[in-house]
Design a protein around this motif. Structure first.
Motif, mmCIF file in Angstrom:
data_model
loop_
_atom_site.group_PDB
_atom_site.id
_atom_site.type_symbol
_atom_site.label_atom_id
_atom_site.label_comp_id
_atom_site.label_asym_id
_atom_site.label_seq_id
_atom_site.Cartn_x
_atom_site.Cartn_y
_atom_site.Cartn_z
ATOM 1 N N TYR A 1 -3.332 7.227 -17.941
ATOM 2 C CA TYR A 1 -4.148 6.432 -17.043
ATOM 3 C C TYR A 1 -3.561 5.060 -16.753
ATOM 4 O O TYR A 1 -4.004 4.388 -15.835
ATOM 5 N N TYR A 2 -2.546 4.621 -17.494
ATOM 6 C CA TYR A 2 -1.964 3.327 -17.161
ATOM 7 C C TYR A 2 -1.247 3.360 -15.812
ATOM 8 O O TYR A 2 -0.949 2.318 -15.246
ATOM 9 N N ARG A 3 -0.990 4.516 -15.268
ATOM 10 C CA ARG A 3 -0.397 4.593 -13.928
ATOM 11 C C ARG A 3 -1.384 4.163 -12.848
ATOM 12 O O ARG A 3 -1.014 3.983 -11.710
ATOM 13 N N GLU A 4 -2.621 3.991 -13.233
ATOM 14 C CA GLU A 4 -3.618 3.490 -12.293
ATOM 15 C C GLU A 4 -3.292 2.081 -11.826
ATOM 16 O O GLU A 4 -3.878 1.596 -10.869
ATOM 17 N N VAL A 5 -2.366 1.432 -12.491
ATOM 18 C CA VAL A 5 -1.996 0.077 -12.096
ATOM 19 C C VAL A 5 -1.512 0.046 -10.644
ATOM 20 O O VAL A 5 -1.638 -0.972 -9.962
ATOM 21 N N PHE A 6 -1.005 1.155 -10.152
ATOM 22 C CA PHE A 6 -0.521 1.197 -8.770
ATOM 23 C C PHE A 6 -1.663 1.123 -7.757
ATOM 24 O O PHE A 6 -1.428 0.872 -6.587
ATOM 25 N N ILE A 7 -2.892 1.331 -8.219
ATOM 26 C CA ILE A 7 -4.049 1.140 -7.336
ATOM 27 C C ILE A 7 -4.132 -0.314 -6.896
ATOM 28 O O ILE A 7 -4.540 -0.618 -5.773
ATOM 29 N N ILE B 1 -6.883 7.406 -0.861
ATOM 30 C CA ILE B 1 -5.578 6.734 -0.882
ATOM 31 C C ILE B 1 -4.490 7.688 -0.415
ATOM 32 O O ILE B 1 -3.601 7.311 0.348
ATOM 33 N N GLY B 2 -4.567 8.935 -0.842
ATOM 34 C CA GLY B 2 -3.561 9.926 -0.455
ATOM 35 C C GLY B 2 -3.549 10.210 1.027
ATOM 36 O O GLY B 2 -2.476 10.305 1.638
ATOM 37 N N SER B 3 -4.711 10.335 1.638
ATOM 38 C CA SER B 3 -4.748 10.633 3.071
ATOM 39 C C SER B 3 -4.183 9.468 3.877
ATOM 40 O O SER B 3 -3.399 9.675 4.811
ATOM 41 N N LEU B 4 -4.527 8.249 3.517
ATOM 42 C CA LEU B 4 -4.002 7.086 4.228
ATOM 43 C C LEU B 4 -2.491 6.945 3.996
ATOM 44 O O LEU B 4 -1.741 6.625 4.922
ATOM 45 N N THR B 5 -2.045 7.223 2.794
ATOM 46 C CA THR B 5 -0.611 7.158 2.485
ATOM 47 C C THR B 5 0.172 8.185 3.289
ATOM 48 O O THR B 5 1.227 7.872 3.848
ATOM 49 N N ILE B 6 -0.335 9.397 3.359
ATOM 50 C CA ILE B 6 0.353 10.444 4.130
ATOM 51 C C ILE B 6 0.424 10.056 5.596
ATOM 52 O O ILE B 6 1.485 10.156 6.232
ATOM 53 N N LEU B 7 -0.688 9.588 6.148
ATOM 54 C CA LEU B 7 -0.702 9.200 7.562
ATOM 55 C C LEU B 7 0.248 8.043 7.846
ATOM 56 O O LEU B 7 0.940 8.037 8.872
ATOM 57 N N LEU B 8 0.302 7.073 6.951
ATOM 58 C CA LEU B 8 1.221 5.951 7.145
ATOM 59 C C LEU B 8 2.677 6.371 7.019
ATOM 60 O O LEU B 8 3.538 5.885 7.767
ATOM 61 N N PHE C 1 0.836 -1.198 0.000
ATOM 62 C CA PHE C 1 0.000 0.000 0.000
ATOM 63 C C PHE C 1 0.873 1.252 0.000
ATOM 64 O O PHE C 1 0.626 2.191 -0.765
ATOM 65 N N LEU C 2 1.894 1.271 0.859
ATOM 66 C CA LEU C 2 2.768 2.440 0.924
ATOM 67 C C LEU C 2 3.510 2.677 -0.380
ATOM 68 O O LEU C 2 3.637 3.824 -0.821
ATOM 69 N N LEU C 3 3.976 1.612 -1.003
ATOM 70 C CA LEU C 3 4.693 1.764 -2.264
ATOM 71 C C LEU C 3 3.770 2.326 -3.349
ATOM 72 O O LEU C 3 4.064 3.356 -3.958
ATOM 73 N N GLY C 4 2.653 1.649 -3.573
ATOM 74 C CA GLY C 4 1.725 2.108 -4.613
ATOM 75 C C GLY C 4 1.098 3.448 -4.291
ATOM 76 O O GLY C 4 0.987 4.318 -5.157
ATOM 77 N N GLY C 5 0.694 3.632 -3.027
ATOM 78 C CA GLY C 5 0.073 4.894 -2.630
ATOM 79 C C GLY C 5 1.023 6.069 -2.754
ATOM 80 O O GLY C 5 0.630 7.159 -3.187
ATOM 81 N N SER C 6 2.288 5.856 -2.408
ATOM 82 C CA SER C 6 3.269 6.942 -2.508
ATOM 83 C C SER C 6 3.520 7.324 -3.969
ATOM 84 O O SER C 6 3.626 8.509 -4.293
ATOM 85 N N ILE C 7 3.611 6.319 -4.837
ATOM 86 C CA ILE C 7 3.801 6.614 -6.264
ATOM 87 C C ILE C 7 2.595 7.365 -6.815
ATOM 88 O O ILE C 7 2.737 8.367 -7.523
ATOM 89 N N LEU C 8 1.397 6.890 -6.474
ATOM 90 C CA LEU C 8 0.183 7.562 -6.933
ATOM 91 C C LEU C 8 0.090 8.985 -6.396
ATOM 92 O O LEU C 8 -0.265 9.913 -7.125
ATOM 93 N N LEU C 9 0.400 9.144 -5.118
ATOM 94 C CA LEU C 9 0.304 10.466 -4.499
ATOM 95 C C LEU C 9 1.318 11.431 -5.098
ATOM 96 O O LEU C 9 1.064 12.627 -5.191
#
Length: 189
Positions: free
Chosen positions: A93-99, A175-182, A75-83
């Protein structure tokens, strides 16, 4: 020598997974200043992240996440890349794969059924992916046409792209809020 067309890695209207989606549409549809609408969307994005983060803190979500488990790391890896990519770049939109990397942690919460928020969020993600089938059809079948060398977008394309932009904003706010908090939790540990 005539016009030279240079192709580089910038997403057009048809391939956006970015905070820029709605401002680009506003610029096209209403001739609204792009910078103003981009700042407005960034403010809305930050406001969503703030309130969702408050919700997560209030419900002690962070205490239920083992950031050193495989689900937490994915989650941290994908969420950080997305964020990083979502607000800064005009993403394809292919970057959505990190979801996908966020799903194991979200499904863990879904199975535990302790917090209904994650149940609704999983249903939201499923709805969004079902909507992407419609978006893809409209995007490739009925998106752009030209009249006397001027590019126009169909109404159905503009509506589905706007809805996709809203769905992406909600998805990335959560996803961004959870990534930031983690990430803050890791730094504090």
């Amino acid at each position: 020598y005539g016009k030279t067309v240079t192709l580089y890695g910038k997403a057009g209207y048809q391939a956006l997974f970015s905070l820029n989606t709605i401002p680009k549409l506003f610029k096209y549809m209403f001739q609204l200043n792009y910078i103003f609408s981009l700042l407005l969307m960034f403010s809305i994005f930050c406001t969503f992240i703030y309130y969702i983060s408050k919700y997560f803190k209030k419900n002690n979500i962070l205490n239920k996440i083992d950031i050193y488990s495989i689900e937490g790391k994915l989650f941290l890896l994908g969420g950080s890349i997305l964020l990083l990519c979502y607000p800064i770049f005009s993403n394809y939109y292919y970057r959505e794969v990190f979801i996908i990397s966020a799903l194991p942690l979200l499904l863990k919460f879904f199975r535990e059924k302790e917090n209904k928020f994650f149940n609704y969020f999983i249903f939201f993600i499923v709805f969004r992916y079902i909507f992407l089938f419609l978006y893809g059809f409209v995007n490739f079948e009925d998106s752009v046409y030209h009249v006397n060398g001027i590019r126009f977008f169909s109404t159905s394309y503009l509506i589905t792209t706007f809805i996709k932009g809203i769905l992406d904003l909600i998805l990335m706010s959560i996803i961004g809020s959870l990534t930031i908090l983690l990430n803050v939790k890791i730094v504090n540990d």
